[in-house]
Design a protein around this motif. Structure first.
Motif, short mmCIF file in Angstrom:
data_model
loop_
_atom_site.label_atom_id
_atom_site.label_comp_id
_atom_site.label_asym_id
_atom_site.label_seq_id
_atom_site.Cartn_x
_atom_site.Cartn_y
_atom_site.Cartn_z
N PHE A 194 0.83 -1.21 0.00
CA PHE A 194 0.00 0.00 0.00
C PHE A 194 0.87 1.26 0.00
O PHE A 194 0.63 2.20 -0.75
N LEU A 195 1.90 1.26 0.84
CA LEU A 195 2.81 2.41 0.87
C LEU A 195 3.59 2.52 -0.43
O LEU A 195 3.75 3.62 -0.99
N GLY A 196 4.09 1.40 -0.93
CA GLY A 196 4.86 1.45 -2.17
C GLY A 196 4.03 1.89 -3.36
O GLY A 196 4.52 2.60 -4.25
N ARG A 197 2.76 1.52 -3.40
CA ARG A 197 1.89 1.95 -4.49
C ARG A 197 1.71 3.46 -4.50
O ARG A 197 1.68 4.09 -5.56
N ARG A 198 1.60 4.06 -3.32
CA ARG A 198 1.44 5.51 -3.25
C ARG A 198 2.71 6.22 -3.75
O ARG A 198 2.64 7.24 -4.41
N ILE A 199 3.86 5.66 -3.41
CA ILE A 199 5.12 6.27 -3.85
C ILE A 199 5.28 6.15 -5.36
O ILE A 199 5.65 7.12 -6.05
N VAL A 200 4.98 4.99 -5.91
CA VAL A 200 5.08 4.80 -7.35
C VAL A 200 4.07 5.68 -8.08
O VAL A 200 4.38 6.26 -9.14
N SER A 201 2.87 5.81 -7.53
CA SER A 201 1.86 6.65 -8.17
C SER A 201 2.29 8.12 -8.19
O SER A 201 2.10 8.82 -9.20
N LEU A 202 2.89 8.61 -7.10
CA LEU A 202 3.36 9.99 -7.07
C LEU A 202 4.47 10.22 -8.07
O LEU A 202 4.46 11.22 -8.81
N GLN A 203 5.43 9.33 -8.12
CA GLN A 203 6.54 9.50 -9.07
C GLN A 203 6.06 9.40 -10.51
O GLN A 203 6.60 10.07 -11.40
N THR A 204 5.05 8.60 -10.76
CA THR A 204 4.49 8.53 -12.11
C THR A 204 3.80 9.83 -12.49
O THR A 204 3.92 10.30 -13.63
N SER A 205 3.09 10.43 -11.55
CA SER A 205 2.44 11.72 -11.83
C SER A 205 3.47 12.80 -12.13
O SER A 205 3.30 13.60 -13.07
N LEU A 206 4.55 12.83 -11.35
CA LEU A 206 5.60 13.81 -11.60
C LEU A 206 6.28 13.56 -12.95
O LEU A 206 6.64 14.51 -13.67
N ALA A 207 6.45 12.29 -13.31
CA ALA A 207 7.06 11.98 -14.61
C ALA A 207 6.15 12.40 -15.75
O ALA A 207 6.64 12.88 -16.80
N LEU A 208 4.85 12.23 -15.59
CA LEU A 208 3.93 12.66 -16.64
C LEU A 208 3.91 14.18 -16.78
O LEU A 208 3.78 14.72 -17.89
N LEU A 209 4.02 14.90 -15.65
CA LEU A 209 4.06 16.36 -15.72
C LEU A 209 5.30 16.87 -16.43
O LEU A 209 5.26 17.88 -17.14
N ASN A 210 6.43 16.17 -16.24
CA ASN A 210 7.69 16.62 -16.82
C ASN A 210 7.95 16.05 -18.20
O ASN A 210 8.96 16.40 -18.83
#
Length: 264
Positions: free
Chosen positions: A135-151
């Protein structure tokens, strides 16, 4: 003629004979057999020396708690081949080094290394499972994916002036906003894309789980199980090594194989 004294003596003796006699009180001296059967105690019963030795010699990830073992099997044995679960620590260390790099086998403690690759279907969850870490790892991966999509660069048409002569506002920081959608993130983090990455690191050989059918792992949900192990390792890294290292692992080991580019 009988005297009054003799009459009184006769009456008192008659009354004493009519009174109910009280049973004699018996003193019960318990024997050893009756004491063991009737005496209650609140002390903890002695443990089996075999369980104590086993619990002391074997680590927690390697054994089922003794008091959670049923004396007999309730369900019948499953038909078909039996799925073999890895129990070799060296094989697990190789998978961690393949994913985390050199000395990756020392990034986590021994107990957490096994917990991160243990699915809740293994041993009925009696040795612990990786849902909370995932559950914790999914939140971290989801955040990094959002930042990667923004950049990430977007192929967008240049803005055009509307009928009133107004030009839409543009800014470099907002150029990646159109790509940040739920559909885009869900397609990137789909289990069909993350499961091959987990197989590349060898997690399919060390993940502990119990498939419904050992001869049909795909139909038993191996993709979801491997994705959970991948998330759980990220969550374990964040807890024991910090969020900065966990973010770097996500960028280099999960998102980079999916096609994202990151600056060092």
């Amino acid at each position: 003629m009988t005297s009054k004294r003799s009459i009184r003596t006769l009456i008192s003796s008659a009354n004493s004979s009519l009174r109910p006699t009280q049973p004699a009180r018996r003193t019960f001296a318990p024997t050893s057999a009756s004491t063991s059967a009737c005496t209650f105690t609140t002390s903890t019963p002695p443990h089996n020396p075999e369980y104590e030795t086993e619990a002391a010699d074997r680590p927690r990830w390697q054994q089922t708690p003794a008091r959670m073992i049923t004396p007999f099997r309730i369900r019948p044995q499953p038909k078909g081949p039996v799925f073999k679960v890895n129990d070799d620590p060296r094989r697990l260390d190789e998978a961690y080094m393949r994913m985390l790099g050199p000395n990756g086998d020392k990034a986590l403690s021994e107990e957490v290394k096994w917990l991160a690759v243990t699915h809740k279907s293994f041993d009925h969850g009696r040795r612990g499972f990786n849902d909370r870490l995932a559950f914790l790892g999914r939140r971290i991966v989801s955040l990094q994916t959002s930042l990667a999509l923004l950049n990430s660069p977007q192929c967008l048409a240049p803005p055009e002036m509307d009928s009133y002569g107004r030009m839409p506002y543009t800014h470099p920081a907002l150029s990646g906003l159109p790509g940040l959608t739920h559909e885009a993130k869900d397609s990137i983090l789909d289990k069909t894309r993350l499961a091959p990455i987990a197989e590349r690191y060898g997690l399919d050989k060390v993940t502990r789980w119990k498939p419904q059918r050992a001869d049909n792992l795909q139909g038993s949900g191996i993709e979801a199980v491997l994705t959970t192990s991948l998330y759980a390792i990220v969550g374990a890294i964040a807890l024991e090594r910090g969020g900065e290292i966990a973010n770097k692992i996500v960028q280099e080991k999960i998102l980079s194989p999916l096609g994202f580019m990151f600056e060092n």
